[in-house]
Enzyme design. Structure first.
Site, PDB file in Angstrom:
ATOM      1  N   THR A 105       7.831  21.721  14.109  1.00 31.57           N
ATOM      2  CA  THR A 105       7.133  20.560  14.295  1.00 31.57           C
ATOM      3  C   THR A 105       5.714  20.979  13.712  1.00 31.57           C
ATOM      4  O   THR A 105       4.905  19.993  13.067  1.00 31.57           O
ATOM      5  CB  THR A 105       6.911  20.105  15.726  1.00 31.57           C
ATOM      6  OG1 THR A 105       8.128  20.072  16.326  1.00 31.57           O
ATOM      7  CG2 THR A 105       6.108  18.921  15.833  1.00 31.57           C
ATOM      8  N   ILE A 126       9.247  26.777  25.019  1.00 30.47           N
ATOM      9  CA  ILE A 126       9.515  27.614  26.294  1.00 30.47           C
ATOM     10  C   ILE A 126       9.542  29.165  25.641  1.00 30.47           C
ATOM     11  O   ILE A 126       9.324  30.012  26.402  1.00 30.47           O
ATOM     12  CB  ILE A 126      10.920  27.449  26.863  1.00 30.47           C
ATOM     13  CG1 ILE A 126      12.223  27.618  26.123  1.00 30.47           C
ATOM     14  CG2 ILE A 126      11.120  25.840  27.531  1.00 30.47           C
ATOM     15  CD1 ILE A 126      13.401  27.763  26.619  1.00 30.47           C
ATOM     16  N   ASP A 127       9.680  29.244  24.295  1.00 28.78           N
ATOM     17  CA  ASP A 127       9.785  30.543  23.760  1.00 28.78           C
ATOM     18  C   ASP A 127       8.326  31.170  23.884  1.00 28.78           C
ATOM     19  O   ASP A 127       8.492  32.410  23.573  1.00 28.78           O
ATOM     20  CB  ASP A 127      10.112  30.484  22.344  1.00 28.78           C
ATOM     21  CG  ASP A 127      11.711  30.084  22.295  1.00 28.78           C
ATOM     22  OD1 ASP A 127      12.284  29.995  23.098  1.00 28.78           O
ATOM     23  OD2 ASP A 127      12.293  29.709  21.087  1.00 28.78           O
ATOM     24  N   GLU A 222      18.317  35.849  23.295  1.00 28.95           N
ATOM     25  CA  GLU A 222      19.734  35.433  22.355  1.00 28.95           C
ATOM     26  C   GLU A 222      19.432  35.960  21.094  1.00 28.95           C
ATOM     27  O   GLU A 222      20.399  36.015  20.224  1.00 28.95           O
ATOM     28  CB  GLU A 222      19.643  33.726  22.405  1.00 28.95           C
ATOM     29  CG  GLU A 222      18.543  33.287  21.783  1.00 28.95           C
ATOM     30  CD  GLU A 222      18.256  31.725  21.957  1.00 28.95           C
ATOM     31  OE1 GLU A 222      19.369  30.918  22.201  1.00 28.95           O
ATOM     32  OE2 GLU A 222      17.095  31.072  21.577  1.00 28.95           O
ATOM     33  N   VAL A 273      19.547  25.250  30.597  1.00 30.12           N
ATOM     34  CA  VAL A 273      19.132  24.931  32.073  1.00 30.12           C
ATOM     35  C   VAL A 273      17.506  25.479  31.958  1.00 30.12           C
ATOM     36  O   VAL A 273      16.782  25.054  32.696  1.00 30.12           O
ATOM     37  CB  VAL A 273      19.931  25.848  32.957  1.00 30.12           C
ATOM     38  CG1 VAL A 273      19.758  27.278  33.054  1.00 30.12           C
ATOM     39  CG2 VAL A 273      19.636  25.434  34.520  1.00 30.12           C
ATOM     40  N   ARG A 275      15.309  25.019  29.869  1.00 30.39           N
ATOM     41  CA  ARG A 275      14.663  24.016  29.333  1.00 30.39           C
ATOM     42  C   ARG A 275      14.529  22.704  30.055  1.00 30.39           C
ATOM     43  O   ARG A 275      13.653  21.848  29.553  1.00 30.39           O
ATOM     44  CB  ARG A 275      15.079  23.703  27.835  1.00 30.39           C
ATOM     45  CG  ARG A 275      14.346  24.088  26.851  1.00 30.39           C
ATOM     46  CD  ARG A 275      14.779  23.986  25.425  1.00 30.39           C
ATOM     47  NE  ARG A 275      15.421  23.052  24.985  1.00 30.39           N
ATOM     48  CZ  ARG A 275      16.193  22.609  23.968  1.00 30.39           C
ATOM     49  NH1 ARG A 275      16.142  23.698  23.061  1.00 30.39           N
ATOM     50  NH2 ARG A 275      16.569  21.609  23.565  1.00 30.39           N
TER      51      ARG A 275
END
Ligand code: F6P
Length: 341
Positions: A105, A126-127, A222, A273, A275
């Site tokens: 974004t 969140i990262d 991940e 979950v 996020r």
């Protein structure tokens, strides 16, 4: 002034707190008009929006998700849409656009800003991987959710003498893995920044059981990958937005550890979950402050900038600087945590 706000990319707890804060500061304090574009950049490109007033943002401070909706947009579609965005901004008489989003974004925000649109970005994810800001909102909530899950997983792992490989989010960076693993006392943490050696990992787990411990918790971001040649590893190609698809580090690592050690292992994928749901108090405060400062920046005409947290202060950094590189976990942070491979 007339302002447009939008939320784009993967959602994160605290988006509504920014929308509320922008609306309160702009409408109630400055007498501005605020509109919210639906589903991120799509709303701007298709002129799909709603009016935001104090009633519209009532009661949303603690709500997860985003009342405006979000979407990802392909970079090529956005490049092709610059002229359309410019036309819509002129048609709607907008003096400022406040996009709230992560890496993709903010890159899009920079593109539109370079094309002359009046943009003040607000970083979210969140990262926690956006450069130029100490933290992004959403990160604290995600770490809290992951830590609670790890605490819970420990008891079931111990009852069954198992190895649990817990996959947390973190496409390019290991911030959530590092912080939640540290907070929960994980026995090994693997992160995208440092390809791990599976022999070392298996040895850590093996030695733990040999020392009489009854379980082991491995936290895997991940995007973590084994060192080349250290184990067979499937990858998943890329999606239409150019993002790497993951083939499942937890699943693959679990199989590898079971094969090497005579221990039962299970993968646990925390997924979205992390996020969802209500933001922590910290994230609500950070998001609210970002919104307030974005409106002030727009009033000063500080365009092409992004709100940022430096220490305890909110500052502005150029969008160009913020999107240049991702904020990875610095090497010295690993030394503070024995369990990072
Ligand atoms: O960028 C935030 C994030 O939650 C990443 O941690 C994760 O890899 C990605 O979004 C998931 O995206 P999606 O919801 O599109 O599957």
């Amino acid at each position: 002034m007339r302002m447009g706000v939008l939320t784009s990319g993967g959602d994160c707890p605290g988006l509504n707190a920014v929308i509320r804060s922008v609306t309160h500061r702009a409408v109630a304090d400055h007498g501005d008009e605020v509109i919210g574009f639906r589903d991120g950049w799509r709303g701007l490109l298709e002129c799909d929006y709603r009016k935001l007033d104090l009633d519209a943002v009532g009661g949303i401070l603690a709500q997860g998700g985003t009342i405006l909706g979000s979407s990802r947009v392909r970079p090529a579609d956005l490049r092709d849409g610059v002229e359309r965005a410019r036309e819509h901004v002129a048609e709607l008489g907008l003096d400022a656009i406040i996009p709230i989003g992560g890496e993709g974004t903010l890159k899009a925000a920079r593109l539109l800003s370079d094309a002359g649109l009046p943009i003040v970005g607000v970083p979210k994810t969140i990262d926690n991987d956006i450069s130029g800001t100490d933290h992004t909102f959403g990160f604290d909530t995600a770490v809290g959710v992951a830590t609670e899950a790890l605490d819970r997983l420990k008891t079931t792992a111990e009852s069954h003498q198992r190895v649990l490989v817990v996959e947390v989010m973190g496409r390019h960076t290991g911030w959530i893995a590092l912080h939640s693993g540290m907070a929960a006392g994980a026995h090994a943490i693997v992160v995208p920044e440092r390809p791990f050696d599976v022999d070392t990992l298996a040895k850590i787990v093996d030695e733990r059981f040999a020392a009489g411990k009854k379980f082991a918790i491995v936290v895997a971001a991940e995007g973590a990958k084994p060192q080349q040649g250290s184990m067979s590893f499937e990858t998943g190609g890329t999606d239409v937005y150019g993002h790497e698809r993951f083939a499942g580090i937890a699943r693959q690592l679990t199989a590898e550890l079971e094969r090497r050690l005579d221990k039962e292992a299970r993968p646990v994928i925390l997924g979205h979950v992390q996020r969802g749901g209500t933001p922590t108090a910290y994230d609500r405060v950070l998001a609210t402050r970002f919104g307030w400062h974005a409106v002030e920046a727009a009033h000063r005409g500080d365009f092409g900038m992004m709100t940022a947290l430096h220490g305890t202060d909110i500052t502005l950094v150029p969008l160009a600087e913020a999107v240049e590189t991702l904020k990875t976990v610095p090497g010295e942070r690993y030394a503070e945590v024995d369990s990072v491979l």
